[in-house]
Write an enzyme that holds these catalytic residues in place. Structure first.
Site, PDB file in Angstrom:
ATOM      1  N   CYS A 450       0.956  -1.241   0.018  1.00 48.23           N
ATOM      2  CA  CYS A 450      -0.061  -0.009   0.026  1.00 48.23           C
ATOM      3  C   CYS A 450       0.858   1.297  -0.036  1.00 48.23           C
ATOM      4  CB  CYS A 450      -0.879   0.008   1.394  1.00 48.23           C
ATOM      5  SG  CYS A 450      -0.076   0.082   2.796  1.00 48.23           S
ATOM      6  N   HIS A 852      -1.308   0.988   7.483  1.00 44.96           N
ATOM      7  CA  HIS A 852      -1.651   0.898   6.177  1.00 44.96           C
ATOM      8  C   HIS A 852      -1.429   2.182   5.721  1.00 44.96           C
ATOM      9  CE1 HIS A 852      -4.174   0.073   2.794  1.00 44.96           C
ATOM     10  NE2 HIS A 852      -5.174   0.917   3.170  1.00 44.96           N
TER      11      HIS A 852
END
Length: 1007
Positions: A450, A852
């Site tokens: 990510c 994330h």
């Protein structure tokens, strides 16, 4: 009398003589006659009316029947019996002729009510059904329609009525225009309209017959074994209720019993109906069926029918009577066929002559068609660039017509693409993903990647850099930039909802990163920009050497002065000056940078420098300067590096910093409070209600600040009087309640604080003393950093990850940082440069090794922001998007500002600011003023087209298998709320990072 009349009619006398004799016979027939004489006249009248070879005998027969029926009703009732009617209808082989049916209709008009009439009507209810089953021609079928419209008692009843309606549909399918020329065509159209009008009348009386008739209609047009049915069936469509459209199309497109060949044949024949001049709503039904096929992902049918019929539809634009329907179907077919240029290129030879014909026509309809056609051409050229040789004649033909702007083009391209159609199976099977409503494409998470996806989306949304990458020519010496070009091209033109960055990630992999583990996105971004920069420099040197080696007398190599793409887009320069406090000698050094790393100031440093950290409105800044006039030297020296300028009220004023930074109030409340001027009223109320409390707080604040100042003076040997202290007057102002309101609660930060801290002077003392060449020894010095040249895109990295000496572990600074929309940076020489926020990379988690990344971004910032609270969607350049791996959704600046307030672990990490276009230097390739998407080379466009076709085939295959599975289920399952584990920015945290990214499970790598 009948013999005399028949001899007169068949004689060779002149027409005037015949008419005179006929008139006398008709006058005699009005008188009382014997029964046999009257029956003979009626029989003669029927023979002349049905079998007359020209107009005179038929007219004489009609007159005889009228006279006998009116003046001798009893005899007429005896003559026009059921047996006579049956003899008329079955007088010859095949279905009855139109004259026989007309004679029956005339007889019904003259027949008196009674048992004989009832018997005739009962007979006709059977005979009209038999007649239509024998497939009469257009004239006879139209005569049946007129007969039943005038005498509804002849319409079959019960179950026979439905059968009659279905047979009428089949009759229409057999119609053929018997004569050529305009008159024959008009007559044929009228006959078809009469039959379809009868159907409409029957449907109104019995609505339950509509759906069976539609099934019969589809059976006729989908039959592949018989000859093509007549276009007269198009006249039926205009009478179909539009409220049935969605249900009919949904059932038809999901019907497993309908084969692909049947569906292809049916839709092809429906498209041919566009040429039917009196058809109403034909285009709506055609488009609805095409949308239904796209919804269930039967793309192979759509592709084949589009390529086969698009030229025929285009040719119908020449005819004003069918132009409207043809243009609607053409627009839909072109705007949905976005996976390949093939359909559009089929029309290219036909467009210039069509434009010339429409211009020559010089009508309102032609002018409107020209404007829409030009808009359509511009959309297609924008969508499929790279064919200048093919497009030049077309663009020359439409050069005088209106050119739509890019926003309008993107709007048209985004609303009708096949991949944007909602799938009917989406509620059952979430992995049947459609392209995001935003029109943007996500990136697949390949396993804790990510950090790569968020950086790539931020770079892609930097439109100037994207254009620069897409303009890269073939056969260049930049392999990594070429892979980035392919990735950006697929993000721009692919029909997939998400693509895989696997190829680019492999080429740009950072050597010291461990595969499958979370990494620092800022570190990857710096490595990527350095790689791209060095690769372009190396490639340029290689090209120069090759050119020099080809010359007969190679000359000395000169250093290249051309800046690389990275330097043009992200490169800026800073000047570092160090002043020796002993001899006041100043040494300076200029360095290039692509991003600025902003450290968090210590709490006590932030407290004393808070005045310079807040972005004040212009009026407050001037008032502040007037207030501090007696202490000008110290104050001006510190404000030199403060960030000031014309800030929009949405995020840069005093209240904006406080409310946005803390998430305490919405943007709408902020705007209303600014407009009402409540700030002054609140300040006055505080002064009136609590002067004693205010004085007490002020005194306590003074005592605390005095103690802290004394400690600082002792630590710095009393040399900080003008550098760090603004004097008692300034500290008194800093302690007032309005100042506390401007700065927010203790510990709140803003990007302005961090930039000011980065630009603030640094004292080099003790072990950090500076070696002065003039003094030839280590001396105390002051280090100052200034910006000498601002980049086109300013990248700011907030240094949130630090090493805690107490715990001996890396930790994350979770402080909320206010992010302004407009940032004005001071440059050396007293000038300033304005930047607009365009991207924010957010880290969710408590450590750099976990968590994330996701990204908020917008296309640009050239236009003023919309009014907060407005219900209308912002302009494309002010529309924010949330890129969370495969998921892309609409967002807003309010969500960007409040993300940390709602989710404490989600903090802004990397910020992209774009230089304001009006303040940019001279225009260059990739300048912010350039907005048109670049033309891609043919190899790249062909690769995208092939991948789009492959994706459509994959989706169709998956939809079919899923539909087959669903059909075996006993009942629709009760699914829980949503399949998507990742919540919206307003619902929950972005969550962890996994191979599916922020969008639950995504089953396939697709790029």
């Amino acid at each position: 009398m009948d013999k005399i009349l028949e001899a007169v009619v068949t004689s060779s006398y002149p027409a005037s003589v015949k008419q005179g004799l006929v008139r006398r016979v008709l006058e005699a027939a009005r008188q009382p006659l014997e029964r046999e004489q009257c029956l003979a006249l009626l029989a003669l009248g029927a023979r002349l009316y049905v079998g007359g070879t020209d107009e005179l005998p038929r007219r004489v027969g009609c007159q005889l029947l009228h006279v006998a029926g009116r003046h001798h009703p009893d005899v007429f009732a005896e003559f026009f019996s059921a047996r006579r009617v049956l003899r008329l209808l079955q007088g010859g082989a095949g279905p009855p002729g139109a004259r026989a049916l007309a004679c029956v209709q005339l007889g019904l008009q003259l027949l008196p009510d009674g048992p004989a009439a009832d018997e005739v009507f009962a007979l006709l209810r059977r005979e009209v059904l038999r007649t239509v089953c024998e497939r009469p021609g257009p004239a006879a079928c139209a005569q049946v329609a007129r007969l039943l419209a005038r005498h509804p008692r002849c319409v079959p009843d019960g179950a026979h009525r439905l059968l009659f309606c279905q047979q009428l549909v089949r009759c229409l399918g057999r119609f053929r225009c018997p004569a050529e020329g305009e008159e024959g065509a008009v007559e044929f159209l009228e006959q078809a309209q009469q039959v379809s009008g009868l159907l409409a009348q029957l449907w109104r009386a019995q609505p339950a017959a509509i759906l069976p008739c539609l099934k019969e209609l589809f059976a006729v047009i989908s039959c592949t074994e018989e000859e093509p049915p007549s276009s007269a069936l198009a006249s039926v469509v205009q009478h179909l209720p539009l409220e049935l459209m969605d249900g009919v199309v949904r059932n038809l497109s999901n019907d497993d019993s309908v084969t692909d060949s049947q569906m292809l044949t049916a839709i092809s024949r429906m498209i041919d109906w566009v040429s039917w001049p009196l058809g109403k709503n034909i285009d709506k039904w055609i488009i609805a069926l095409l949308k239904g096929l796209a919804a269930v992902k039967k793309f192979s049918i759509l592709i084949e029918v589009s390529l086969a019929k698009i030229e025929k539809v285009f040719s119908k634009l020449l005819y004003p009577i069918v132009r409207g329907a043809a243009l609607c179907v053409l627009k839909y077919m072109l705007l949905t066929f976005q996976h390949s240029h093939e359909a559009f290129h089929l029309l290219l030879p036909h467009i210039p002559p069509m434009v010339a014909a429409l211009v020559k026509e010089d009508s309102n309809s032609g002018t409107s068609c020209l404007e829409q056609l030009a808009e359509l051409v511009h959309c297609m050229v924008f969508r499929f660039p790279g064919f200048p040789d093919l497009y030049e004649p077309v663009m020359e033909a439409i050069k005088d017509l209106h050119i739509p702007n890019e926003d309008r083009i993107k709007q048209l391209l985004g609303q009708d693409a096949w991949t944007s159609q909602k799938s009917e199976l989406a509620g059952f099977y979430p992995r049947l993903m459609a392209k995001s409503d935003t029109g943007k494409i996500g990136l697949i998470n390949l396993g804790n990647t990510c950090y790569v996806n968020s950086v790539l989306q931020a770079l892609f949304m930097a439109s100037d850099f994207r254009h620069c990458v897409l303009r890269l020519t073939e056969n260049n010496s930049q392999p990594l930039m070429t892979k980035l070009q392919w990735l950006f091209a697929f993000l721009e033109h692919s029909q997939r909802p998400a693509i895989s960055p696997e190829n680019f990630l492999s080429a740009s992999w950072t050597p010291w990163f461990s595969p499958g583990t979370q990494q620092d996105c800022s570190e990857y971004l710096k490595y990527l920009l350095d790689r791209l920069h060095e690769e372009e420099k190396t490639g340029t040197r290689i090209c120069q050497k090759l050119k020099q080696s080809s010359l007969p007398s190679p000359q000395e190599e000169l250093p290249s002065s051309n800046a690389t793409s990275v330097e043009r887009m992200f490169g800026g320069k800073i000047v570092t000056r160090i002043c020796c406090l002993h001899c006041l000698n100043v040494s300076s050094r200029e360095e290039a940078f692509t991003d600025l790393s902003l450290a968090f100031p210590p709490p006590e440093r932030s407290r004393h420098r808070r005045l310079g950290s807040v972005m004040l409105p212009t009026e407050d800044v001037r008032a502040q300067e007037l207030t501090l006039a007696p202490r000008a030297p110290g104050a001006q020296r510190q404000r030199k590096h403060c960030i000031t300028g014309d800030a929009p009220r949405t995020g840069l004023d005093i209240e904006g910093v406080d409310t946005v930074g803390n998430g305490g109030q919405s943007g709408q409340e902020k705007v209303e409070r600014e407009q009402a001027g409540k700030e002054k009223e609140v300040a006055e109320d505080r002064e009136e209600e609590g002067p004693r409390e205010e004085e007490k707080e002020e005194g306590e604040e003074k005592d605390k600040e005095k103690k802290e100042d004394e400690k600082e003076k002792e630590a710095e040997d009393g040399k900080e009087k003008e550098g760090d202290s603004l004097g008692p007057g300034t500290r008194k102002d800093a302690a007032t309640p309005p100042r506390e309101q401007a700065c927010g609660p203790e510990g709140s930060r803003s990007v302005l604080d961090l930039v000011n801290y980065f630009l603030s002077p640094e004292r080099l003392t003790a072990e950090n003393r500076y070696y002065c060449e003039s003094c030839a020894s280590l001396q105390d010095a002051e280090k100052v950093v200034e910006l000498s040249q601002g980049p086109c895109y300013l990248i700011l990295t907030l240094l949130r990850f630090s090493f805690d000496l107490r715990t001996m572990r890396r930790r994350k600074i979770l402080d909320d940082v206010t992010i302004p929309l407009l940032l004005r940076l001071p440059l050396a020489g007293g000038q300033g440069q304005a930047y607009d926020l365009c991207s924010v990379v957010v880290h969710s988690g408590v450590s750099s090794e976990s968590g994330h990344y996701y990204c908020y971004a917008r296309e640009g910032a050239a236009r003023p922001a919309p009014v907060l609270g407005s219900t209308e969607r912002p302009e494309p350049e002010n529309q924010w998007y949330l890129f969370n791996d495969t998921r892309v959704s609409f967002s807003s600046f309010e969500s960007v500002s409040n993300v940390t307030s709602f989710f404490p672990k989600d903090t802004a990490y990397v910020l992209f600011y774009r230089q304001r276009p009006q303040e940019a230097p001279e225009a260059e390739p990739g300048s912010p003023r350039v907005r048109a998407e670049p033309t891609l080379h043919k190899d790249l466009m062909e690769a995208i087209s092939k991948d789009n076709v492959l994706y459509l085939q994959e989706q169709e295959k998956e939809a079919r298998s899923r539909a087959a599975y669903i059909s075996t289920l006993p009942a629709p399952p009760h699914w829980s709320r949503g399949f998507d584990e990742d919540k919206d920015e307003d619902e929950g945290s972005a969550g962890g990072c996994n191979p599916a990214g922020g969008n639950g499970d995504f089953h396939r790598l697709v790029f």
